[in-house]
Motif scaffolding. Structure first.
Motif, PDB file in Angstrom:
ATOM      1  N   ALA A  83       4.287  10.439 -10.655  1.00 53.83           N
ATOM      2  CA  ALA A  83       3.575   9.125  -9.749  1.00 53.83           C
ATOM      3  C   ALA A  83       3.131   8.256 -10.606  1.00 53.83           C
ATOM      4  CB  ALA A  83       3.388   9.097  -8.609  1.00 53.83           C
ATOM      5  N   TYR A  85      -0.482   6.027  -9.708  1.00 47.19           N
ATOM      6  CA  TYR A  85      -1.171   5.307  -8.288  1.00 47.19           C
ATOM      7  C   TYR A  85      -1.997   4.794  -8.884  1.00 47.19           C
ATOM      8  CZ  TYR A  85      -3.786   9.448  -8.651  1.00 47.19           C
ATOM      9  OH  TYR A  85      -4.388  10.104  -9.154  1.00 47.19           O
ATOM     10  N   SER A  97      -7.398   6.033 -10.584  1.00 51.69           N
ATOM     11  CA  SER A  97      -6.313   5.447 -11.247  1.00 51.69           C
ATOM     12  C   SER A  97      -5.451   6.975 -11.769  1.00 51.69           C
ATOM     13  CB  SER A  97      -6.730   3.968 -11.925  1.00 51.69           C
ATOM     14  OG  SER A  97      -5.213   3.639 -12.184  1.00 51.69           O
ATOM     15  N   TRP A 112      -0.301  10.915   1.993  1.00 49.49           N
ATOM     16  CA  TRP A 112       0.559  11.159   1.043  1.00 49.49           C
ATOM     17  C   TRP A 112       1.868  11.348   1.560  1.00 49.49           C
ATOM     18  CZ3 TRP A 112       0.582  10.140  -4.669  1.00 49.49           C
ATOM     19  CH2 TRP A 112      -0.367   9.431  -4.974  1.00 49.49           C
ATOM     20  N   ILE A 116       5.125   9.081   0.890  1.00 50.16           N
ATOM     21  CA  ILE A 116       5.592   8.687   0.218  1.00 50.16           C
ATOM     22  C   ILE A 116       6.771   9.214   0.451  1.00 50.16           C
ATOM     23  CG2 ILE A 116       6.353  10.199  -1.756  1.00 50.16           C
ATOM     24  CD1 ILE A 116       3.818   8.843  -2.517  1.00 50.16           C
ATOM     25  N   LYS A 124       8.234   1.869  -4.956  1.00 48.34           N
ATOM     26  CA  LYS A 124       6.416   1.530  -4.634  1.00 48.34           C
ATOM     27  C   LYS A 124       5.998   1.303  -3.405  1.00 48.34           C
ATOM     28  CE  LYS A 124       3.031  -1.408  -7.423  1.00 48.34           C
ATOM     29  NZ  LYS A 124       2.883  -2.024  -8.587  1.00 48.34           N
ATOM     30  N   PHE A 151      -4.092   3.043  -1.598  1.00 43.52           N
ATOM     31  CA  PHE A 151      -2.879   3.370  -2.701  1.00 43.52           C
ATOM     32  C   PHE A 151      -1.933   2.343  -2.975  1.00 43.52           C
ATOM     33  CE2 PHE A 151      -5.031   7.913  -1.417  1.00 43.52           C
ATOM     34  CZ  PHE A 151      -6.232   8.093  -2.394  1.00 43.52           C
ATOM     35  N   ILE A 153       1.392   2.991  -4.815  1.00 49.58           N
ATOM     36  CA  ILE A 153       1.601   4.236  -4.873  1.00 49.58           C
ATOM     37  C   ILE A 153       3.296   4.307  -5.453  1.00 49.58           C
ATOM     38  CG2 ILE A 153       2.880   6.456  -5.001  1.00 49.58           C
ATOM     39  CD1 ILE A 153       0.737   6.672  -2.641  1.00 49.58           C
TER      40      ILE A 153
END
Length: 159
Positions: A83, A85, A97, A112, A116, A124, A151, A153
């Motif tokens: 990823a 992020y 980052s 996450w 995710i 995204k 976040f 991601i």
């Protein structure tokens, strides 16, 4: 099956927070009150910034799917995620980052692990995570204890 996985995730997160008690900000930390505070802060943040989000009703993580991605990966704890992020605090301070970061699902923070799986490769998502599903009442590097995390991601690969 998904509900069982979420229940196990919740139990594991609670165990992790208890194990970290010696590093906590205060011994009388009330996670329920903190969760309410976090949720109110997130609602104020998304309203102020005109961010259209959904709230995961089971866990309370707020999210915005920017792009769903393509594929049909069924996420498990051993799924390898690559990823790009950026992580920020609600005040806009960027604390992390990375591009091309590689993670295993089971090693990610709870927020996450909840967010995710809502997207696939090329997808995204923006996750606004209550502190309970981030680092709880423990400072983690530049992230203060009891911090809500924001976040963005992008999943570049899944295995």
């Amino acid at each position: 099956m998904t509900k069982i996985n979420h229940l196990l995730l919740f139990i594991c997160m609670a165990g992790c927070l208890v194990a970290c008690k010696k590093d906590s900000v205060e011994d009388n930390h009330d996670p329920i009150a903190q969760f309410t505070t976090d949720t109110n802060a997130i609602r104020a943040f998304v309203t102020k910034n005109n961010i259209v989000t959904k709230k995961d009703e089971q866990f309370g993580v707020f999210y915005q799917i920017i792009a769903p991605g393509t594929g049909n990966i069924e996420y498990v704890s051993t799924t390898q995620v690559t990823a790009n992020y950026t992580g920020r605090l609600l005040d806009g301070t960027e604390f992390d980052s990375k591009n091309g970061a590689v993670f295993t699902m089971g090693g990610l923070i709870g927020g996450w692990q909840i967010g995710i799986p809502l997207i696939q490769k090329g997808g995204k998502i923006r996750l606004i995570i209550p502190s309970f599903y981030a680092y709880g009442n423990v400072r983690n590097g530049p992230v203060p204890a009891n911090s809500v995390l924001d976040f963005t991601i992008e999943i570049t690969d899944l295995k």
